[in-house]
Design a protein around this motif. Structure first.
Motif, PDB file in Angstrom:
ATOM      1  N   ASP A 205       0.819  -1.215   0.000  1.00  0.00           N
ATOM      2  CA  ASP A 205       0.000   0.000   0.000  1.00  0.00           C
ATOM      3  C   ASP A 205       0.855   1.269   0.000  1.00  0.00           C
ATOM      4  O   ASP A 205       0.328   2.379  -0.011  1.00  0.00           O
ATOM      5  CB  ASP A 205      -1.072   0.021   1.108  1.00  0.00           C
ATOM      6  N   GLU A 209       1.121   1.697  -8.854  1.00  0.00           N
ATOM      7  CA  GLU A 209       0.726   0.524  -9.664  1.00  0.00           C
ATOM      8  C   GLU A 209       1.925  -0.180 -10.296  1.00  0.00           C
ATOM      9  O   GLU A 209       2.008  -1.401 -10.313  1.00  0.00           O
ATOM     10  CB  GLU A 209      -0.208   0.966 -10.791  1.00  0.00           C
ATOM     11  N   GLU A 236      -9.892   0.485  -0.297  1.00  0.00           N
ATOM     12  CA  GLU A 236     -10.403   1.784  -0.794  1.00  0.00           C
ATOM     13  C   GLU A 236     -11.891   1.959  -0.449  1.00  0.00           C
ATOM     14  O   GLU A 236     -12.367   3.068  -0.214  1.00  0.00           O
ATOM     15  CB  GLU A 236     -10.194   1.838  -2.320  1.00  0.00           C
ATOM     16  N   HIS A 254      -1.781   3.982  -0.395  1.00  0.00           N
ATOM     17  CA  HIS A 254      -2.585   3.691  -1.585  1.00  0.00           C
ATOM     18  C   HIS A 254      -3.642   2.668  -1.183  1.00  0.00           C
ATOM     19  O   HIS A 254      -3.331   1.482  -1.056  1.00  0.00           O
ATOM     20  CB  HIS A 254      -1.728   3.077  -2.703  1.00  0.00           C
ATOM     21  N   ARG A 256      -6.867   0.377  -2.037  1.00  0.00           N
ATOM     22  CA  ARG A 256      -7.290  -0.250  -3.303  1.00  0.00           C
ATOM     23  C   ARG A 256      -8.559  -1.068  -3.115  1.00  0.00           C
ATOM     24  O   ARG A 256      -8.804  -1.590  -2.022  1.00  0.00           O
ATOM     25  CB  ARG A 256      -6.168  -1.151  -3.857  1.00  0.00           C
ATOM     26  N   GLU A 260      -9.485  -3.611  -8.150  1.00  0.00           N
ATOM     27  CA  GLU A 260      -8.154  -3.078  -8.507  1.00  0.00           C
ATOM     28  C   GLU A 260      -7.047  -4.089  -8.182  1.00  0.00           C
ATOM     29  O   GLU A 260      -6.108  -4.267  -8.964  1.00  0.00           O
ATOM     30  CB  GLU A 260      -7.890  -1.763  -7.763  1.00  0.00           C
TER      31      GLU A 260
END
Ligand SMILES: C[S@@+](CC[C@H](N)C(=O)[O-])C[C@H]1O[C@@H](n2cnc3c(N)ncnc32)[C@H](O)[C@@H]1O
Length: 292
Positions: A205, A209, A236, A254, A256, A260
């Motif tokens: 995280d 990408e 997310e 990040h 997700r 994803e």
């Protein structure tokens, strides 16, 4: 003004009764940040109004100070695992407030998630090789070995922070015949062996990408036939404490969605039928499972 409200709060001796008001302030600050009414810099300055003593003696302060140079260091994570609270009475309540957030709960749950999976696999396969990438304090391993004293599990930990390795080695002194630590950035690591499980929580995280996919491709090379890769990532679609993490903790990850995560695994060359998404009880940490 909201800054004044926060400053008043930092001067006050809070109790549990104040928690809903703090939640509300954090949520207002978050929407003000999103609407451009306040800047990230102003929030960081506002956080300093808690004062040096607070910053040095609370988990929130640890998050803001980043004593090892990055968010989510081994000590922070271990404070979460061990329900650490400040020995200074007036600050204890702030650590209790921290532990009530869903993100620390999810972090504690992921340790249980890890132990359950490895135990089930050990029951099935008896002997296994595990790679633990970004092992941090390695409390998950310590508890696993404590609870399965005679298990035939060999673990290689790849960890970038030397301080984390020292801490984890000390915690796992009894099991160093079964655990080895490699002090390396995983992006530079070359591996000759193959593993039955490659586990990594609290790392992907931080990746964009491109790095996520690149790393999955590397893991693929290190996986045994019938092996499994398991990657933790914040969700997310569900993290009620995201505002707390970002506003009061300056901890940005990040997040997700399940979709994803599946797409990233497919981009790394895996087939949809190899991929399953798991979650811990809070549904705040998702786990991307990829079977060979
Ligand atoms: C949030 S902690 C997670 C610790 C552990 N996996 C857990 O869940 O308890 C993140 C750890 O990743 C390590 N780390 C970050 N980037 C890394 C990299 N590129 N290679 C190896 N370790 C890394 C940090 O030093 C830190 O100990």
């Amino acid at each position: 003004m909201i800054q004044t409200q926060i400053e008043t709060l930092t001067k006050k001796k809070i109790t549990e009764i104040d928690f809903p008001e703090i939640d509300k302030l954090i949520s207002t600050l978050s929407s003000d940040l999103n609407n451009g009414k306040i800047t990230k810099k102003e929030i960081l300055t506002m956080n300093q109004s808690f004062g040096q003593e607070f910053l040095e003696n609370t988990i929130q302060g640890h998050g803001l100070r980043k004593p090892f140079g990055y968010s989510g260091d081994f000590l922070m994570i271990d404070k979460i695992y061990t329900f650490h609270t400040s020995p200074i009475e007036k600050f204890k309540i702030w650590d209790e407030y921290f532990h009530l957030q869903s993100a620390p709960k999810a972090v504690r749950n992921r340790k249980d998630y890890f132990k359950k999976i490895i135990k089930e696999k050990l029951n099935k396969y008896k002997k296994m090789n595990l790679m633990n990438v970004a092992s941090g304090p390695a409390r998950d391993l310590f508890e696993l070995y404590e609870e399965n004293k005679n298990c035939e599990l060999n673990t290689v930990c790849i960890e970038m922070d030397e301080n984390a390795i020292k801490y984890a080695e000390n915690l796992n002194l009894k099991y160093l015949n079964k655990i080895s630590f490699v002090h390396k950035n995983i992006f530079r690591h070359k591996e000759e062996s193959k593993f039955d499980v490659i586990w990594s929580a609290g790392l992907f995280d931080y990746f964009d990408e491109k790095s996520f996919v690149l790393m999955l491709k590397k893991f693929k090379e290190w996986l045994n036939d019938n092996g499994e890769i398991i990657i933790g990532n914040f969700n997310e679609d569900h993290n009620p404490s995201r505002d707390y993490m970002e506003i009061l903790g300056d901890w940005h990850l990040h997040h997700r969605t399940e979709i994803e995560l599946k797409e990233l695994a497919e981009k790394a060359g895996f087939n949809p039928n190899q991929i399953i998404i798991g979650k811990e009880k809070e549904n705040v940490n998702l786990f991307l499972h990829i079977k060979n």
